[in-house]
Design an enzyme around this catalytic site. Structure first.
Site, PDB file in Angstrom:
ATOM      1  CE1 TYR A 119      -3.252  -3.042   0.591  1.00  0.00           C
ATOM      2  CE2 TYR A 119      -3.211  -2.465   2.877  1.00  0.00           C
ATOM      3  CZ  TYR A 119      -3.617  -3.311   1.881  1.00  0.00           C
ATOM      4  OH  TYR A 119      -4.570  -4.212   1.936  1.00  0.00           O
ATOM      5  CG  HIS A 140      -0.725  -8.417   0.769  1.00  0.00           C
ATOM      6  ND1 HIS A 140      -0.312  -7.029   0.889  1.00  0.00           N
ATOM      7  CD2 HIS A 140      -2.086  -8.328   0.804  1.00  0.00           C
ATOM      8  CE1 HIS A 140      -1.227  -6.095   0.585  1.00  0.00           C
ATOM      9  NE2 HIS A 140      -2.336  -7.036   0.523  1.00  0.00           N
TER      10      HIS A 140
END
Length: 306
Positions: free
Chosen positions: A51, A105
């Site tokens: 991110y 992730h």
């Protein structure tokens, strides 16, 4: 009444609702939005290497002035460097000595599940993270991981909403059996991405009964499945709306079953979604035209009056 926490399989407590910095927030300066979330009652902040918001999360934490113990921070190993090097970089960016939860992730990041997960287990033992978990793991991924894991993942964070519930039932059952908490992102899919489908009517009916918004009904449905929530918004009012779900009457068994059944029918066709988007665009354009017309008429009236 706050949302409360879930006790994880390692004994640590996970706040049931988190403010996420992915989605439309990623790659942006989210300092003010994270600060706003903290001010309005979010204690759990979710970020990730990918991110590129970890630095801003750290700034917001510092600006909040709150003690470390009052906040719960999740970040994720996304792709950069070996896991231990990556978590140290994340800690440096956030300005912490440990995170509360560190996730893989997605499963493709491990070329070898056994050695990759061993690195996570070592980081937990060394105090760099209090809990370890995974994200976007399907049933087969978890089964493969658990064949060699010494420490089970505490959490599996997945996309979860009424339209994919049927396909995730086996995964949810397996996680429950293994004591792995499930955390949902993208739960408002039927509202934000696939409006106009079969879920809308049953959600709206439940919303009318309990005096809630459709967003709140969806989050109540997620809670009814024993699943924690990751959500986000730039709007203070939206954040307060989401947090207020904790104070709403629960959905009935019939309402939950109706949402399940509607979701199993699948999302609307893209033609329906596109049609609704065009309708909303037309409605906004029509409103703008009306206001422009009023402004022009008022301008002419003012000119002739003076």
């Amino acid at each position: 009444m706050p949302f409360g926490t879930i006790t994880l399989n390692d004994g640590n407590e996970l706040p049931i609702i988190a403010f996420g910095t992915g989605s439309t927030m990623k790659f942006k300066d989210v300092t003010d939005y994270v600060g706003q979330a903290i001010e309005n009652g979010f204690s759990h902040i979710d970020t990730a290497q990918f991110y590129q918001t970890e630095t801003y999360v750290g700034l917001a934490i510092k600006e909040s002035g709150l003690p470390r113990s009052s906040l719960y921070i999740t970040t994720k190993y996304s792709y950069v460097g070996p896991p231990r090097q990556a978590i140290q970089q994340s800690l440096n960016k956030i300005g912490l000595s440990y995170v509360d939860l560190y996730l893989v992730h997605e499963p493709g990041l491990f070329s070898d599940f056994e050695s990759g997960w061993q690195e996570f287990e070592k980081m937990k033992k060394d105090g760099l993270t209090r809990s370890i978990g995974v994200s976007n793991f399907v049933l087969e991924d978890l089964q493969k991981l658990l064949k060699t894991a010494v420490i089970k993942p505490a959490v599996n964070q997945i996309q979860f909403h009424p339209y994919n519930y049927a396909s995730h039932k086996a995964l949810l059952e397996y996680c429950a059996k293994q004591g792995i908490a499930v955390q949902a992102y993208g739960s408002l899919n039927s509202i934000t991405q696939n409006p106009g489908g079969p879920v809308d009517a049953v959600v709206n009916a439940a919303a009318r009964r309990i005096g809630a918004t459709p967003n709140q009904v969806i989050f109540s449905w997620v809670k009814s499945k024993g699943v924690a929530i990751v959500t986000t918004s730039r709007s203070k009012e939206r954040l307060q709306e989401y947090l207020a779900v904790a104070d709403l009457p629960p959905l009935t068994a019939e309402e939950i079953a109706a949402i399940d059944a509607a979701g199993a029918k699948g999302p609307p066709s893209q033609l329906v979604v596109a049609g609704l988007a065009m309708q909303r665009k037309f409605e906004r354009s029509s409103s703008l035209v009306i206001w422009l017309a009023i402004a022009i008429i008022f301008g002419f009236a003012t000119f002739f009056m003076f």
